[in-house]
Design a protein around this motif. Structure first.
Motif, PDB file in Angstrom:
ATOM      1  N   ILE A   4     -64.926 -12.597 -21.787  1.00 28.26           N
ATOM      2  CA  ILE A   4     -65.135 -14.045 -21.780  1.00 28.26           C
ATOM      3  C   ILE A   4     -64.451 -14.626 -20.555  1.00 28.26           C
ATOM      4  O   ILE A   4     -63.252 -14.414 -20.344  1.00 28.26           O
ATOM      5  CB  ILE A   4     -64.571 -14.680 -23.066  1.00 28.26           C
ATOM      6  CG1 ILE A   4     -65.286 -14.083 -24.283  1.00 28.26           C
ATOM      7  CG2 ILE A   4     -64.719 -16.194 -23.030  1.00 28.26           C
ATOM      8  CD1 ILE A   4     -64.664 -14.451 -25.602  1.00 28.26           C
ATOM      9  N   THR A   5     -65.205 -15.371 -19.736  1.00 25.94           N
ATOM     10  CA  THR A   5     -64.668 -15.911 -18.495  1.00 25.94           C
ATOM     11  C   THR A   5     -65.503 -17.095 -18.020  1.00 25.94           C
ATOM     12  O   THR A   5     -66.644 -17.259 -18.425  1.00 25.94           O
ATOM     13  CB  THR A   5     -64.626 -14.832 -17.391  1.00 25.94           C
ATOM     14  OG1 THR A   5     -64.001 -15.364 -16.227  1.00 25.94           O
ATOM     15  CG2 THR A   5     -66.017 -14.337 -17.033  1.00 25.94           C
ATOM     16  N   LEU A   9     -68.247 -14.427 -10.809  1.00 23.96           N
ATOM     17  CA  LEU A   9     -68.081 -13.344  -9.845  1.00 23.96           C
ATOM     18  C   LEU A   9     -67.540 -12.104 -10.547  1.00 23.96           C
ATOM     19  O   LEU A   9     -68.063 -11.006 -10.363  1.00 23.96           O
ATOM     20  CB  LEU A   9     -67.148 -13.770  -8.710  1.00 23.96           C
ATOM     21  CG  LEU A   9     -66.869 -12.711  -7.644  1.00 23.96           C
ATOM     22  CD1 LEU A   9     -68.155 -12.259  -6.967  1.00 23.96           C
ATOM     23  CD2 LEU A   9     -65.894 -13.232  -6.614  1.00 23.96           C
ATOM     24  N   SER A  10     -66.518 -12.265 -11.363  1.00 24.53           N
ATOM     25  CA  SER A  10     -65.979 -11.099 -12.083  1.00 24.53           C
ATOM     26  C   SER A  10     -66.983 -10.608 -13.127  1.00 24.53           C
ATOM     27  O   SER A  10     -67.107  -9.401 -13.348  1.00 24.53           O
ATOM     28  CB  SER A  10     -64.630 -11.416 -12.710  1.00 24.53           C
ATOM     29  OG  SER A  10     -64.737 -12.386 -13.720  1.00 24.53           O
ATOM     30  N   ALA A  11     -67.700 -11.520 -13.748  1.00 29.64           N
ATOM     31  CA  ALA A  11     -68.722 -11.109 -14.718  1.00 29.64           C
ATOM     32  C   ALA A  11     -69.807 -10.282 -14.027  1.00 29.64           C
ATOM     33  O   ALA A  11     -70.299  -9.299 -14.584  1.00 29.64           O
ATOM     34  CB  ALA A  11     -69.332 -12.327 -15.394  1.00 29.64           C
ATOM     35  N   LEU A  21     -72.511 -20.178 -21.987  1.00 27.97           N
ATOM     36  CA  LEU A  21     -72.373 -21.186 -23.027  1.00 27.97           C
ATOM     37  C   LEU A  21     -71.870 -22.472 -22.404  1.00 27.97           C
ATOM     38  O   LEU A  21     -71.006 -22.443 -21.526  1.00 27.97           O
ATOM     39  CB  LEU A  21     -71.369 -20.735 -24.095  1.00 27.97           C
ATOM     40  CG  LEU A  21     -71.661 -19.425 -24.806  1.00 27.97           C
ATOM     41  CD1 LEU A  21     -70.506 -19.074 -25.734  1.00 27.97           C
ATOM     42  CD2 LEU A  21     -72.954 -19.515 -25.585  1.00 27.97           C
ATOM     43  N   ASN A  22     -72.392 -23.583 -22.865  1.00 28.88           N
ATOM     44  CA  ASN A  22     -71.915 -24.900 -22.446  1.00 28.88           C
ATOM     45  C   ASN A  22     -71.578 -25.665 -23.716  1.00 28.88           C
ATOM     46  O   ASN A  22     -72.477 -25.989 -24.494  1.00 28.88           O
ATOM     47  CB  ASN A  22     -72.961 -25.625 -21.613  1.00 28.88           C
ATOM     48  CG  ASN A  22     -72.458 -26.934 -21.045  1.00 28.88           C
ATOM     49  OD1 ASN A  22     -71.312 -27.318 -21.277  1.00 28.88           O
ATOM     50  ND2 ASN A  22     -73.299 -27.612 -20.305  1.00 28.88           N
ATOM     51  N   LEU A  47     -71.230 -23.356 -12.376  1.00 28.76           N
ATOM     52  CA  LEU A  47     -70.288 -22.240 -12.385  1.00 28.76           C
ATOM     53  C   LEU A  47     -70.429 -21.390 -11.120  1.00 28.76           C
ATOM     54  O   LEU A  47     -69.435 -20.976 -10.527  1.00 28.76           O
ATOM     55  CB  LEU A  47     -70.498 -21.368 -13.629  1.00 28.76           C
ATOM     56  CG  LEU A  47     -70.098 -21.973 -14.961  1.00 28.76           C
ATOM     57  CD1 LEU A  47     -70.503 -21.038 -16.100  1.00 28.76           C
ATOM     58  CD2 LEU A  47     -68.614 -22.264 -15.007  1.00 28.76           C
ATOM     59  N   LEU A  48     -71.650 -21.139 -10.723  1.00 29.99           N
ATOM     60  CA  LEU A  48     -71.875 -20.353  -9.507  1.00 29.99           C
ATOM     61  C   LEU A  48     -71.375 -21.080  -8.271  1.00 29.99           C
ATOM     62  O   LEU A  48     -70.808 -20.462  -7.360  1.00 29.99           O
ATOM     63  CB  LEU A  48     -73.362 -20.016  -9.367  1.00 29.99           C
ATOM     64  CG  LEU A  48     -73.892 -18.994 -10.358  1.00 29.99           C
ATOM     65  CD1 LEU A  48     -75.413 -18.966 -10.334  1.00 29.99           C
ATOM     66  CD2 LEU A  48     -73.309 -17.623 -10.080  1.00 29.99           C
TER      67      LEU A  48
END
Length: 59
Positions: A4-5, A9-11, A21-22, A47-48
């Motif tokens: 969960i993050t 980038l790490s995902a 999710l929002n 997020l991106l």
């Protein structure tokens, strides 16, 4: 593994599939490459856009 993050980038480096999710609502889901490469939801795009670009200030 469940990771969960807010850091896509790490995902991207760790996950085969991403769920975004929002406020607890699922807004986007799919293979990591597709979600990050062609985000459809505005929150996913936000997020991106928050991923730092190390080359943004270079000349």
């Amino acid at each position: 593994m469940l990771y969960i993050t807010h850091d896509l980038l790490s995902a991207r480096l760790l996950a085969d599939e991403v769920l975004v999710l929002n406020q607890g609502a699922l807004v986007e889901r799919g293979p990591t490459r597709e979600v990050i490469g062609a985000a459809r939801d505005d929150y996913t795009k936000l997020l991106l856009d928050s991923i730092p670009n190390p080359f943004a200030n270079s000349r």
